[in-house]
Design a protein around this motif. Structure first.
Motif, short mmCIF file in Angstrom:
data_model
loop_
_atom_site.label_atom_id
_atom_site.label_comp_id
_atom_site.label_asym_id
_atom_site.label_seq_id
_atom_site.Cartn_x
_atom_site.Cartn_y
_atom_site.Cartn_z
N SER A 191 0.87 -1.17 0.00
CA SER A 191 0.00 0.00 0.00
C SER A 191 0.91 1.23 0.00
O SER A 191 2.10 1.13 0.29
N ALA A 192 0.34 2.37 -0.34
CA ALA A 192 1.15 3.59 -0.39
C ALA A 192 1.75 3.89 0.99
O ALA A 192 2.90 4.32 1.11
N ARG A 222 6.37 4.07 4.74
CA ARG A 222 6.99 3.69 6.02
C ARG A 222 8.30 2.95 5.80
O ARG A 222 9.30 3.19 6.47
N LEU A 223 8.29 2.04 4.82
CA LEU A 223 9.50 1.27 4.56
C LEU A 223 10.61 2.16 4.04
O LEU A 223 11.78 1.99 4.40
N LEU A 235 10.70 3.80 -3.35
CA LEU A 235 9.68 3.78 -2.29
C LEU A 235 9.24 5.19 -1.93
O LEU A 235 8.06 5.45 -1.74
N SER A 236 10.20 6.10 -1.89
CA SER A 236 9.85 7.47 -1.49
C SER A 236 8.99 8.16 -2.56
O SER A 236 8.21 9.05 -2.28
N LYS A 237 9.14 7.67 -3.82
CA LYS A 237 8.29 8.22 -4.87
C LYS A 237 6.91 7.58 -4.86
O LYS A 237 6.05 7.94 -5.66
N GLY A 238 6.78 6.54 -4.02
CA GLY A 238 5.46 5.92 -3.88
C GLY A 238 5.27 4.68 -4.71
O GLY A 238 4.13 4.30 -5.00
N ALA A 239 6.37 4.02 -5.11
CA ALA A 239 6.23 2.79 -5.89
C ALA A 239 5.58 1.72 -5.03
O ALA A 239 5.97 1.51 -3.89
N VAL A 240 4.55 1.05 -5.58
CA VAL A 240 3.89 0.00 -4.81
C VAL A 240 4.28 -1.39 -5.26
O VAL A 240 4.07 -2.35 -4.52
N ARG A 268 2.84 -7.01 9.25
CA ARG A 268 2.19 -6.87 7.95
C ARG A 268 3.11 -6.15 6.97
O ARG A 268 3.26 -6.54 5.83
N ASP A 269 3.74 -5.09 7.46
CA ASP A 269 4.69 -4.36 6.62
C ASP A 269 5.76 -5.30 6.08
O ASP A 269 6.10 -5.28 4.91
N TYR A 270 6.24 -6.13 6.99
CA TYR A 270 7.34 -6.99 6.61
C TYR A 270 6.92 -7.99 5.53
O TYR A 270 7.63 -8.23 4.56
N VAL A 271 5.71 -8.53 5.68
CA VAL A 271 5.22 -9.50 4.70
C VAL A 271 5.05 -8.83 3.34
O VAL A 271 5.47 -9.36 2.30
#
Lengths: 139, 286, 136
Positions: free
Chosen positions: B4-5, B10-11, B58-63, B119-122
């Motif tokens: 998710s965005a 967060r990551l 990630l910082s650009k929002g890649a999902v 959840r983030d980790y998965v």
């Protein structure tokens, strides 16, 4: 691709005269170069197209030729469709025999063209016209 | 499975704030399996570049990896796998290089295992898996193109067309002739005839252990094509077994000149050319 | 319609085909050549097809017909400069260009004609006499 051929979009040419057969050859060559056929394979497919376009003109009374750059996922290729609404061919097997001709030629057009390509499909019936599809894949 | 965005943001933050720990751990794991086959400096550079591209995406929002924002990341991954393939690392080593990121990340997640973190980790794992597969694919493609290049080079090396005499070229064929190679050889032979203006060609098959119908057909077609161009071919060095095969297969060699050895073939050609200059002799009758 | 130029060099007519010929152009060349052979009394014809990137059955037949016509008019025809890819394709097509003499390039073609003319009377039955072919 330097030739600017749009892969996937067919190019069409009506065949109504000698000069149109020359145009078909040039069109086929451009696409054959674009899909990177080897020189020998380019020569083979252009020669086959020349034979079949002439058939469309002489026996089919004119028609259309469509050239498409294709890709089967593993390699690119070229597909050409020759369509006419002429008298059609009654005995297909005979027409595909080397040396058989009704037009005073050498009788190598159909049978020879078939040997020059990878795939050859013909749909015809008396009075229904003729539609020939040939394909050559890049190696 | 896409991130998710929120997760991706967060990551990105986590990877940035703990950059040093993550890259260090990541480098350690890879270094462990490479056992010194890549210099430490080079390895650190690669890991940092991957890390930077990942944080950037990630910082650009890649999902996920196919996202527009991940273009740069894909490029870096592709470059990484191409490098590994060329330097002779295995596909497993290459892919694990990427998968090691999971373990590295686990080390900064630490012990505070709340559900959100898990959840983030998965989700993040799924992204890393994508990255690993992408690496693997690029690796295989690179290897395939390397093999194709080498095969081509080998073909070039194994099929020399040599000028034997003024107006006479020869191809000494050595090794198994498959249809593809036969075709390449024949095309080169015909081109050499044009380039050197030689009206005679000798195809020597002493070094060919066997011929099948297709190869014999290729040779025959070449001889006919050469004739159409105005040149004559002589086939030399036909072994007894091959002669038997040719007859058994019912292949018609017709009026093609065959000689026992390359020397005989050359003598034959020289006699022809010698006669031709003094007295008229139709080449067709040769 | 384009016409292929025919050059006279000594006792030889040289035709260098530089364009992608339409069938009409090919037929016109056939007719023009017959007229020029008679008008000039040349005994050799060289057709240079170096620039042709394909030869299909129509052009193949034209070459055969030219060779036959010129033989009837006491001139020898040599086709020169066929590209390897064209030759390979012709073999696959099944066109053998019977009765046509070929050479790698113009120079060799001229040699061939010179040798032929030098002792023409030696063996006049070198090639079977073809049926006279009418121009379509």
């Amino acid at each position: 691709m330097t030739s600017g051929v749009d892969l996937g979009r067919p190019q069409a040419q009506t065949v109504g005269s000698d000069e149109d057969v020359v145009r078909v050859r040039q069109m086929v060559r451009t696409v054959a170069v674009a899909v990177r056929l080897s020189l020998v394979d380019q020569t083979k497919v252009v020669t086959a197209a020349s034979e079949l376009a002439r058939n469309t003109l002489v026996y089919g009374g004119g028609g259309t030729v469509e050239v498409t750059a294709i890709d089967n996922g593993r390699r690119p290729g070229i597909r050409i469709v020759f369509a006419d609404s002429g008298p059609g061919i009654a005995d297909l097997e005979l027409a595909l025999t080397d040396g058989y001709t009704t037009g005073g030629g050498l009788g190598l057009g159909l049978s020879g063209a078939r040997r020059l390509v990878d795939e050859f499909d013909i749909q015809t019936a008396p009075g229904q016209g003729t539609r020939i599809t040939i394909t050559k894949w890049s190696r | 499975m896409a991130l998710s965005a929120d997760e991706s943001g967060r990551l990105g933050e986590l990877l940035t704030s703990r950059a040093e720990v993550v890259t260090q751990r990541w480098t350690e794991i890879i270094a462990g399996q490479l056992r010194g086959r890549l210099s430490q400096a080079e390895l650190v550079r690669q890991v940092q570049e991957l890390h930077r591209a990942l944080v950037d995406a990630l910082s650009k929002g890649a999902v996920d990896l196919t996202a527009e924002e991940a273009t740069e990341l894909r490029a870096v991954l592709a470059e990484f796998s191409r490098g590994q393939a060329r330097q002779g690392f295995s596909a497993t080593e290459t892919a694990t290089g990427v998968f090691a990121l999971k373990e590295a990340l686990l080390s900064v997640l630490g012990t505070d295992q709340d559900a959100a973190m898990l959840r983030d980790y998965v989700s993040f794992s799924a992204l890393v898996d994508q990255m690993g597969l992408f690496t693997f694919e690029t690796f295989v493609r690179t290897r395939e193109s390397l093999i194709a290049d080498q095969a081509e080079q080998l073909l070039e090396l194994s099929t020399p067309v040599v000028k034997l005499w003024e107006g006479v070229v020869a191809v000494p064929l050595v090794g198994t002739l498959d249809s593809a190679r036969a075709q390449v050889v024949m095309e080169r032979l015909l081109q050499t005839l044009v380039d050197t203006g030689s009206p005679y060609a000798i195809i020597d098959i002493t070094g060919v252990p066997a011929v099948d119908t297709q190869v014999a057909q290729h040779i025959l077609k070449t001889v006919v094509a050469a004739r159409l161009m105005g040149a004559d071919c002589i086939i030399s060095g036909i072994r007894p077994q091959i002669a038997q095969t040719i007859v058994a297969l019912g292949i018609e060699f017709g009026d093609i000149a065959t000689k026992a050895s390359l020397a005989d073939a050359l003598r034959h050609v020289l006699r022809l050319t010698g006669v031709e200059t003094s007295r008229r002799q139709s080449r067709r009758e040769a | 319609m384009e016409r292929v130029p025919i050059l006279k060099i000594g006792d030889i007519l040289l035709v260098s085909i530089q364009v992608d010929m339409s069938d009409q152009t090919a037929v016109a060349l056939q007719e023009d050549l017959a007229e020029r052979i008679v008008a000039t009394g040349c005994h050799g014809v060289i057709i240079d097809i170096t620039a042709l990137d394909i030869v299909d059955s129509f052009v193949g037949r034209m070459l055969s017909t030219i060779a036959s016509i010129s033989r009837v008019l006491d001139a020898e025809t040599v086709v020169v400069g066929m590209r390897p890819a064209v030759a390979i394709t012709l073999v696959e097509l099944g066109l053998s260009l019977n009765g046509i003499r070929t050479a790698l390039n113009v120079e060799r073609g001229m040699e061939l004609i010179a040798i032929d003319r030098a002792d023409d009377h030696d063996d006049p039955d070198d090639d079977p006499v073809p049926e006279p072919t009418a121009s379509p």
